[in-house]
Design a protein around this motif. Structure first.
Motif: not given
Ligand code: AMP
Ligand code: GLY
Length: 420
Positions: A183-184, A186, A190, A281
């Protein structure tokens, strides 16, 4: 009525504590619960891998409502199973739980319904993923496509970190991940946004900001969550409307297209960039520690909310909230999120005297002959409601100092963006 809660964390203790206040609830069972829930409910240790064990217990004990805390049982279809036996259960079914169970399912839904999210690609094998990152701009984000308790996500700052992530995911570090997502990255702030759903209607259920990194200053490894505050400093009416219109409503339309609907808590994990929401997510449950942070602000009867969701009349009730600020700090076992010692006694815990707006929710604890021991990585959650986040944090830290537990550590900077 008798209710049952599945789970053993701080989230489940907070749910148990709130249900205990309901006039309609006569008895609570926790499967398996922790030392905290054992004070107000009956902890039941049965093998939950076999759903029929649970069904038999529910029917024998005439439990009228089941609340499922952790995602695992939702993704495995426990709701579908219990509903077949006409047992009332609060939580999404297996199809809807794919929102958390499969990151690719959610990403494809985003694509189809134009839901704002990071640009992404799905890779089925090591070589194509490695080839792709040769020409990527870093940082990039690499994720395993399965439940990994928040740990299967790598923020990669350069090519070598990307290679490590790809190797670890495909070599089974997070179980059987057949695909990965690139993924890109971001760059924003949060926010966790919660809604509660009855299959037809939904209502907002608060916002919070978790602190996922283990070290102060948001450094170090990712954890399940080291503390949170609620409400998020980012929320405003305009942003709330954008989240609902651009993200939640299209998601519900997507579920309708695959022949299902959503019942239960929905946790929308967002990145906010210039007051615009991007979906990171979904989780198909309350957050932990967000639940322990948000529930103390709830003024309405939680049992009534659960029942109205099961009976599809959530639109007929009002959900009321206190205006106070809430902050929660998690005490973890030394070493977490890596190796840590278990069964360390928490000897001063009975000396903690809590005032009206102070709460202590247990997570990984157990009780043996009146003594409390740690059994998990995240052990205790102190939450305080106050007119300011800084007062809430001061009160909690005083309590933690009184606890003086050698086996644990915590972040003193929870809420650093809202505490001057
Ligand atoms: P997730 O399990 O998908 O929530 O990812 C865990 C953590 O990774 C998130 O709470 C964000 O801090 C970070 N994260 C996930 N995806 C991204 C993204 N595309 N860009 C920046 N940070 C991300
Ligand atoms: N606090 C993050 C989560 O519950 O997934």
């Amino acid at each position: 009525m008798k209710v049952g809660i599945i789970g053993s964390g701080g989230r489940e203790h907070a749910i148990c504590y709130n249900l205990k206040k309901s006039k309609k609830v006569s008895k609570i069972f926790c499967f398996p619960g922790n030392a905290g829930t054992s004070e107000i409910a009956e902890n039941i240790d049965i093998n939950l891998e076999k759903f029929e064990n649970l069904r038999e217990f529910i029917l024998e004990n005439k439990i009228e409502l089941i609340i499922i805390g952790p995602e695992k049982f939702l993704v495995e279809g426990l709701v579908d199973y219990l509903e077949k036996f006409n047992i009332k259960v609060f939580g999404p079914n297996k199809k809807a739980a794919q929102l958390e169970g499969s990151k690719i399912f959610t990403k494809q839904l985003c694509e189809k319904f134009n839901i704002p999210t990071a640009k992404f690609g799905v890779f089925e094998n090591i070589n194509s993923a490695k080839e792709f990152i040769k020409s990527s701009n870093f940082p990039i984000v690499i994720k395993a496509d399965n439940l990994a308790s928040g740990k299967g996500v790598y923020i990669c700052n350069n090519y070598n970190e990307g290679i490590t992530a790809i190797d670890e995911i495909f070599n089974g570090k997070f179980g059987d991940a057949k695909n990965l997502l690139i993924e890109e990255f971001l760059n924003g702030e949060e926010m966790s946004f919660f809604t509660v759903h009855d299959g037809n209607n939904f209502k907002c259920f608060g916002t919070a900001q978790d602190h996922k990194r283990v070290l102060e200053g948001d450094k170090g490894k990712n954890t399940g969550g080291m503390g949170a505050y609620s409400p998020s400093r980012l929320i405003n009416k305009d942003l709330e409307k954008k989240i609902i219109d651009k993200i939640i409503k299209p998601t519900l339309s997507g579920l309708a297209e695959i022949g299902t609907s959503y019942k239960g808590f929905l946790y929308t994990g967002l990145m906010i960039i210039d007051n615009e929401p991007y979906l990171i997510e979904y989780n198909v449950r309350m957050g932990d520690p967000e639940c322990q942070t948000i529930l103390p602000r709830l003024l309405s009867d939680l049992n009534e909310i659960f029942i109205s969701c099961c009976e599809e009349n959530l639109d007929e009730i009002e959900i009321e909230w206190s205006n106070e600020k809430s902050l929660c700090i998690v005490i973890c076992s030394k070493g977490y999120p890596d190796r840590f010692e278990k069964n360390v006694e928490i000897s001063n815990i009975n000396k903690i005297k809590l005032n009206k707006n102070e709460f202590l929710f247990h997570a990984g604890t157990s009780k043996k002959s009146k003594k409390i021991f740690s059994t998990g990585g995240r052990v205790l959650n102190f939450t305080t409601l106050s007119k300011s986040f800084s007062l809430a944090r001061e009160t909690i830290i005083k309590n933690i100092i009184k606890l003086n537990w050698n086996g644990g550590f915590y972040r003193k900077d929870i809420g650093h963006k809202v505490v001057k």
